[in-house]
Every structure is written in C-alpha cells, then in structure tokens.
Design a protein around this motif. Structure first.
Motif: not given
Length: 985
Positions: A789, A879-880, A803, A783-785, A869, A882-884, A865
C-alpha cells in the motif's frame, strides 16, 4: 566550550536534553528521575563550585575541541547522531537559536556554541517535510511548527514540549503534510497554514484548532495530461510562505503543483482566510520543477520578491519574481560541476552597502550582484553538498548536514573576507570524518587479507561499466582475474538505428504505438554497419560488451537482426559475452506484448546459444507486480532463465525493499539464473521536487553494492559513482572478502515467501503512477486495505500501515530510500506461485525449494496475494490484508527460529551464506542509506552451534557461548564475520 547547569536539584528538560538521550516530554529532577539520564560522554561532566546561579555547586559540561570545527568565517557544530535535513532559526526572548530536523524526524534546538538545548522525536522515525518558526502565542518565544510525513502538524514550544498536534481526519491513511508556515491577518491574529497531498490546505488557530479548509479544486487552474492522469484542477501546496505587509499582517504565498517531476506549477497569493486568491501566476518562469521558494526584501523597501529554485538534473535556474509587477528574471545555472540531481536554493546576503544573490546548488555557491548582471557571476566550489541553507537575523548562513549523511551544522559568517576560501576547503566533522576513517581502516585490513583456505570460490560478478578504470585494469592484469569480470560499455551518445535502415512496418504495421514510437532524446541516424563498427570494437581486449538495446520510451533502438549480429560477433571472438540493457521497460499492454513476442523473446532465443544476456532494468513495483502479467510470462516461466537478468531502475521509486526480494524471488524460483542491481545518481530521488541527491562520497552506493552482492547479485550496473567506493567493492570481491553466493548457499532467506497471482489492476496502477501527487482517495484507501500500500506519488516519505508487507516483513517504516532493508526475521522473498492449482506446473523453472539450500527442503511456507488481498490456495477465497497479516507475520517470526541465525537491533542489514563445510559468512551492513551511523546488533543462534566467530578483515573474535553475541557495525560501513560450526551443515 563550558556550560554550567544552574541547579543540581532541578533542571528543566530543555536543558537536560543538552546531554541526555531521553526525549523531552516533561521536567526532570536529579533525585526522582536519575534512571532516565544517560550520556555516552560521561567524561565530559564535572562537579564544580563555579556557577552561574544560586546554590553551592553546579554540573559542568565541557565539549572538547574534537566535537567542533572553527575558523573565523565558519563554525561547524557536530550533532554526533543526527543527519540534519532542514535548518531554521527561532527567537527565544531575543536570543536566536538554530532549529533543525533530522532524517528520522527528530527536531532539535541548538545554540551557537553547539549545545543541543532540546530534542523531540515527533516523527518516531518518519521524516519531516517542512518546519517553520514563529511566535503564535505572544510569549516572545517562537514556536516550532513541523509538517510531518505521518500526516500531522506538530507545535513545539521553546523547551521542545509538544503543545498540540493537528491531523485533518482520523484514518490510517493520512497523506504527508508537505508545507507549513504562519500568517497574520489584518488584526494581527496568527494562523498556522499547512497543506498535504489530499489537495487541501488548512488554517489552524494558535492552539491547533481547525479554522478553515482551503480546497484546491475551488480555485486551481492546474491541469493534468497524458494517460492515467488524475483529474484537472486539483493541486497540492508545494510551498507555503508569508509575505509581510506594511501593517504587520501577511499575505499567503502558495506554490502549487500536481506533479513533482514534470510541472513548474503555479503561484497563488491570498489574503488570510479568504477562499480565492487575489493573484495567480500560471506561467512560472523556471527551468524545471520548483524545489525551493524563498521570500526576500534585500533592499528593505517593503516590496518583497520571491526567489524560486529548481530541482532537477541538467536544467537548473534561480528565478526572481517581483510580486507587484509580476516581472521575472531567470538566471540559468551552468558550469556548476558534474551533472547530478540537485536543488538550487536562493537567498540574499549583504555586499557592502548593497546586497547580492547567493544560490546554493550542489557543491557550488553562485553569487550575482543586486542587478543580476550575469557577467559578474562568481562561483565558489566546495566538495560537499548540503541538505539545506538558511539565513539568520545577522545574515549568517546556516548549512544543514552533508548529503552523504553528515551530522554537522555549519555557520558561515560572510562578513569575513576569507569565507569563500573557507567554504571551498570545508570538510565536515562527525559522521563524514568517520566514514573517511572507516574507509582507511577497511583498505588497510583488506590489503593484509588472505582468503581462508576453507572458502569456496564465489559466484562470478559481471561489471557492466568501468573496464578502463585503473583498479579494473589492475584486476584484469592479475593472475586471479576471473572475478569480477569487466565488460566494455558502449554508450549510444543519443544515437540509434535509422528507422529507414530497417522497416518497422514489416512487423508493426498494425501496431500504431510501436510503429511510430520514438525516444525524444535519440537521433535515429545510424546504419547497421555503423552500429556494428561502434559496438564490436569493444570485444577487443575485453571479455565482452554491454550497451543499451532500447528503453521504455522506445524498446526498438536497433533492429533485431542488427542485435543478433552483435551477439554473433562476440561468439565468433572466443565466445565473448554480450549484455543488452533495457531500462524502464514496464510495459504490459496488448501492443507491448507484440514487442515481447517479436523482439525481446526472439533475441532471447538467439542469446541462448551466444553467451548473451538481456538485462531488464525496470522501475517501481515491476518485479513484484507487472512481471506477473501475460506479457512477461515466458520470463517468469524460466524458459530463458540463462538469458534474462533483473535490475531496478530506481527513478522516483519508494519500494526498494520489495523490489530486491522480488528480483531475488525470481532468481530463487529459477525464472532467472542471475539477478542484477543498479546504482546511479538519481537513486535517492524519491521526491523529485526535493532532489538533494548530489552525494559526493557515494558511500551509500558502496553499501548497496555490498548488500546486493552478499545476497547473490552478480550483474552490477553502476554509473556516475565515486570511483574510490565503486572500486573498493570490486576489490572486496577480487580478494574474496565479499562472498557472492549462489542461490543454494544463502541461509538468511525466510521459510515464508509471498507469491503473486494475477496482480490487481489498482495495485499496478498505484504502484507505477509515481509522478502525480493528487491521486489520494481516502474512501478507497479505508475500504481496500492492501498487502502493498501507499505506493503512488501521494505517499512520499509516508509511513506504511501495520499490515503492509514492508512493515511486518522488511522492517521498513516509510516509503523512502529503503535500498538496504533489514529483514531481521529472514529475507521474505516475493515469488511466482509454487504450489496448488494456481502454480504453473509445466514451467521449466521447476520448484523453488529445489534451488535453495537443503535446509529449506521441507520448511517452506507460501502465502499468495494479488497485491491487495491474500488468496487461498485455489484463489477462491480472499482474506483482507489488515487482519490476515497477523497470520503471515506470526509465521515469519516462527520461521526465523528455523534458520541457523538471525539478528536483532539497530538498523543493520544482514546476509548469511555457507562458504565452507562448517563455515558461514555473516555480512552486516549499516542500513542507514544516506543516514549512516554507528550501529549495534545482536546475533542470535537458533539451529546451529558456533565454536568460533571472527571478523575476517580485522581479526576481532567473538564469544557466542551464550547463544547470542553483540556486534558493532561502524558508521557507513560493513563487516564480514565467519562463523565456524561444531558440525557440517
């Protein structure tokens, strides 16, 4: 050695892979799949009528003598490409073969002649933590079970084909599988047992189905301690081993731990598929953490004993435990060579009608008789250290490759009387021999090298140790003795200032933490006068001194007035330099802020006018994390840019690829005017319970030094290094072959940079909590990409997510030993915020673009960042990751085309610096830290037109008329290539 392949028309892939580079996934035929065959040793093939089966002809492959090394007692088999990390043996229809896994996760089967029967790259570059061989399907051929750091268990058959794979759940966040074995229940049904860092173990069927989960929380007695610790009564399986029983079944032995640095762990014994252990040994008698578990029955009486070996620095032991009585005997290993990080691995070998215990520890084998009479201990010294040892069915010893990145496997037959002498003289063939050869070539070329007339003088390098070395003395005595500069190094010998000699209470009366904080390794016995008498003599005959000013365990080794007097002494002695080193200063608490405000910053103020530096040597994610917290704001601002310099304490670190660009980012931004690097014996120790970190050549240090200095690092803090390689780095700088650029001369920095604003608390916690291995939280991870990481101790060797910054920017695949990152699209710096309302507009450091080469003036692109995020320019929109990341990745790739050149290809790091009006110096470095190899890359030109391209050491020339050129980089080495442009840059 000659091998005949039985048919020219069809051959099983297991045999094909003896010589082909393709992975074994299916059978090949010569007719249909010819394009999938390759061999770089085509000259070794021949077409003959001699054969071992029906048919008219066969293919013959003859391995030359240069690929094997053999004595009566030792046979060395070179795998050529593979740094073998673990070895086992498998039984294929009563024929024994060697099973190995290499640094990149490839599993190999090798026969005793050296032929590679098959290989399968199950990990695709990700390491395997454990392998086990057993027949689980009754075909009289052992299967190979592989515990991969990618979180899966693989089962391979005798042809190397994958039969199945298991993962406990579907997620991008699988923690590494760490241990695997096979046990049989009372019905003699085999089960694969595996464990990972989610704190569970899993029983699997012979076909890979989950049979039962064994949660550690149901039975664990292990507790955590201290601040920021995980929950009690959770552990991971450090080792899993079968204990054979008289009826043919097995019990399961588990060594469990929750901390790979500071906990000896517990032993638990289970009956298969039973949820609770029938025996627990919670007081494990060992010198330090457990790095090896072996199960032996040397007298063949059916009563098995356990041998526990340790993983550590100065405390090493081998412990024998009788499982029936729980009696233990610990043998402390002493006088086993230079102190360094190692794993002690114990086995038994025949000794006439009896047996003896053999422990491989570093470069030594230690022998003890069966009664463990320590007065009869025997030590055998061999120069190299090896990644693993195994014993085959005939009691031959099998050694994995040299820890320096070797490629050979060594088989030792202890039945020969001369085996000990042969071991002491063993010099591995293959990659180790190549490194020696390449060093000789480099030294010969360097001796003939003269610095080009167009080359500017590079930035000055300060060596914080080594001033007494003969090479340093030679450089100091030469006419050209201004680069590098060698400081005298004072080692405190575990003594610091008596706390009664300066009154802490004057400053820290209300700060309980630092009023009473002490480093347990230090005796606080010295007066100020004694300290000055110990340190200041180092100024005589030297341009300055360096010493530890404090440590994270206690930043206050010396009172501030005492340290100021040391600086004053250097200033009075012709303005000589003082460098105070502060390791592991990762603090950021309110109490620590007082240490900064009342100790470090006042020292920095004094240093401004006294030619002094404060070398902050912090670990983990500090330089891309906690440095952006309030305690360090004045360092980041650039207020003391000429004083502070930055280094990485690599202790247990897994994010070196990010640290180097964090330190470079502060330098490029103007926060500091210099950045530093450190090499020491624990650098490779990302996993403290598997510290195969006794590299003897230190070739990995040499390449790290070359890469760092080529990127502008000018403070070298190198300790416990092989003098030959360290001094070669000095000579490369001295003669001008290795150019150390200023920040406005580097041309390989990406136009895209990542800026840090108010780092997220969870990011800091995960990135700095590397000792504990039981923090995994699957729900949180999913729930927290995160931009950064897989950081804590649960991710040793784990792959990074697509990502993650390391994946899309540095090119790193995993969390392990990325000291020489590739950054093929340009070095992506991690920096203070440069633009918009989140930037510190009043910071003395100014703008980064003003510090860099003029080409960057109008092409810089910033992304912000908090470590989790991405933030908008104002910080109001998140912006997440895993997409941005796709946006950021795309911009990095586009930005590469704005650089003069980039490289592409195989595991090579690179730097470009301008050394003359029309000349660029391209430095290429084999990036396989302890996995060196011959490399090949392509140089791609973008915004410049080259007219000449020459290796400045060996004078090889290249043609770049097509816009790109291929270049080879020798195993374990580097190249310096000058590129002349058609116009000035």
């Amino acid at each position: 050695m000659t091998i005949h392949i039985k048919s020219i028309f069809t051959v099983l892939a297991a045999v094909c892979m003896l010589f082909a580079n393709a992975q074994v996934k299916h059978s090949y035929t010569f007719d249909n799949d010819e394009d999938q065959w390759s061999s770089k040793d085509a000259n070794l093939w021949s077409h003959t009528s001699d054969k071992n089966d029906n048919g008219s002809f066969s293919l013959t492959y003859k391995i030359g003598d240069e690929l094997t090394f053999e004595s009566k007692a030792i046979l060395s088999l070179d795998t050529e490409l593979h740094t073998v990390m673990k070895v086992r043996t498998a039984d294929y229809d009563d024929t024994e073969v060697i099973i190995a896994t290499d640094y990149d996760g490839t599993v190999l089967a090798i026969d005793y002649s050296g032929a590679i029967l098959w290989k399968n790259n199950v990990g695709d570059g990700i390491m395997n933590h454990d392998i086990w061989c057993a027949d689980i399907n009754g075909d009289n051929k052992d299967e190979v079970l592989v515990a991969s750091a990618n979180g899966k268990v693989y089962c391979l058959n005798s042809s190397g084909k994958e039969l199945w794979q298991f993962k406990p759940y579907d997620t991008q966040h699988l923690t590494p599988m760490y241990a695997v074995c096979v046990v049989k229940d009372a019905a003699l049904t085999p089960y694969v047992v595996c464990g990972n860092f989610d704190t569970n173990c899993y029983y699997l069927s012979a076909t890979g189905e989950l049979v039962q989960t064994l949660p550690s929380n149901d039975y664990s007695q292990i507790k955590a301690w201290g601040n920021n610790a995980p929950d009690n009564y959770y552990h991971y399986a450090n080792f899993l081993r079968p204990i054979p029983q008289a009826d043919g079944s097995d019990d399961l032995l588990m060594h469990a731990s929750n901390n790979h640095m500071q906990n000896n762990g517990h032993l638990y014994l289970f009956k298969p598929l039973v949820a609770m252990p029938y025996k627990s040994i919670t007081d494990v008698n060992a010198a330090t953490v457990i790095g090896e578990v072996r199960v032996e029955d040397p007298d063949k009486d059916g009563n098995y004993e356990v041998l526990l070996g340790t993983s550590g620095l100065s405390s090493q032991s081998i412990t024998r435990i009788n499982l029936s009585t729980e009696d233990s005997h610990r043998h402390t290993l002493t006088k086993i060579g230079t102190t360094s990080y190692r794993v002690s691995q114990g086995i038994t070998i025949p000794d006439g009608d009896s047996y003896q215990y053999l422990t491989l520890t570093g470069s030594y084998m230690v022998l003890l008789p069966s009664d463990l009479d320590e007065s009869k201990e025997e030590k055998i010294f061999g120069f190299h250290c090896y990644n693993d040892i195994w014993k085959d069915s005939e009691d031959r010893l099998i050694l994995a490759s040299s820890q320096d990145g070797g490629s050979a496997i060594h088989i030792i037959d202890t039945k020969y009387e001369n085996w000990k002498d042969e071991f002491s003289k063993l010099s591995p063939p293959g990659k180790i021999a190549k490194i020696y050869e390449n060093e000789g070539i480099c030294r010969a070329n360097l001796a003939a090298f003269e610095k080009p007339s167009y080359q500017k003088n590079s930035n000055t390098v300060y060596c914080l140790e080594g001033s007494d070395d003969p090479v340093a003395q030679k450089i100091k005595a030469s006419e050209n003795n201004d680069n590098p500069i060698f400081l005298d190094y004072y080692w405190h010998k575990n003594q610091a200032q008596d706390k009664d000699d300066w009154d802490h209470a004057i400053i820290y009366a209300d700060n309980e933490t630092y009023l009473n904080k002490r480093d347990a390794r230090i005796d606080y016995v010295l007066t100020e006068s004694e300290i000055l008498d110990l340190i200041t003599p180092g100024f005589a005959g030297n341009p300055g001194v360096s010493f530890w000013g404090g440590h994270g365990n206690d930043p206050l080794y010396y009172g501030p007035e005492t340290l100021k007097k040391v600086m004053d002494y250097g200033t009075a002695d012709d303005g000589k330099k003082t460098v105070m080193i502060y390791p592991e200063m990762n603090g950021s608490s309110t109490d620590f802020i007082q240490v900064m405000d009342d100790h470090l910053y006042p020292l920095a103020e004094h240093a401004l006018t006294n030619n002094s530096n404060i070398f902050i040597r912090n670990k983990d994610i500090f330089w891309q994390g906690a440095v952006y917290l309030p305690a360090w704001s004045r360092l980041v601002s650039g207020e003391y840019s000429s004083v502070f310099t930055t280094g990485l304490e690599e202790t247990t670190d897994k994010t070196q690829d990010m640290s180097i660009v964090g330190r470079m980012g502060l330098w490029a931004s103007g926060s500091v005017d210099n950045w530093g690097m450190r090499c020491s014996r624990d650098n490779p120790s990302f996993d403290r319970s598997r510290q195969f970190s006794y590299q003897r050549l230190n070739n990995h240090f040499l390449r790290t030094m070359v890469y760092s200095m080529a990127n502008g690092s000018s403070f070298l803090n190198v300790t416990y290094a092989n003098p030959e390689h360290q001094t070669l780095a000095w000579e490369l700088v001295w003669k001008g072959a290795l150019y150390v650029p200023r920040r406005d001369e580097i041309l390989s920095i990406s136009p895209v940079h990542i800026s840090i604003h108010e780092p997220d608390e969870h990011y800091i916690h995960q990135g700095e909590n590397n000792k504990w291995n039981t923090f995994y939280d699957k729900e949180y991870e999913e729930n927290h990409p995160a931009v950064f990481s897989h950081l804590n101790g649960s991710w040793m060797g784990a792959p990074v997510t697509p990502w993650d910054f390391s994946s899309y920017a540095s090119g790193a695949k995993d969390r392990r030993q990325n000291f020489i990152p590739q950054y093929h699209n340009g070095t992506v710096l991690i920096t203070p915020v440069q633009n918009g309302p989140l930037a510190d507009a009043d910071a003395p450091r100014g703008k980064m673009a003003d510090n860099l080469h003029p080409i960057y003036k109008d092409i810089m692109n910033e992304y912000i960042t908090n470590g989790i995020d991405y933030l908008s320019e104002t910080g109001s929109t998140l912006s997440s990751a895993d997409t941005y990341y796709e946006v950021v990745k795309s911009e990095i790739e586009k930005g590469a085309e704005k650089l003069p050149l980039t490289i592409s290809g195989d595991n090579v790091a690179w730097v470009v610096a301008q050394v003359g009006p029309k000349q660029l110096r391209l430095t290429l470095v084999d990036a396989g830290y302890i996995n060196p190899n011959d490399r090949k890359i392509k140089v791609n030109f973008h915004t410049v037109t080259p007219v000449a391209m020459t290796d400045i050491l060996n004078n090889e020339t290249f043609s770049a008329s097509s816009g790109s050129v291929e270049v080879e980089v020798p195993c374990g080495w580097f190249r310096f290539i000058d590129i002349e442009l058609d116009t000035e840059l």
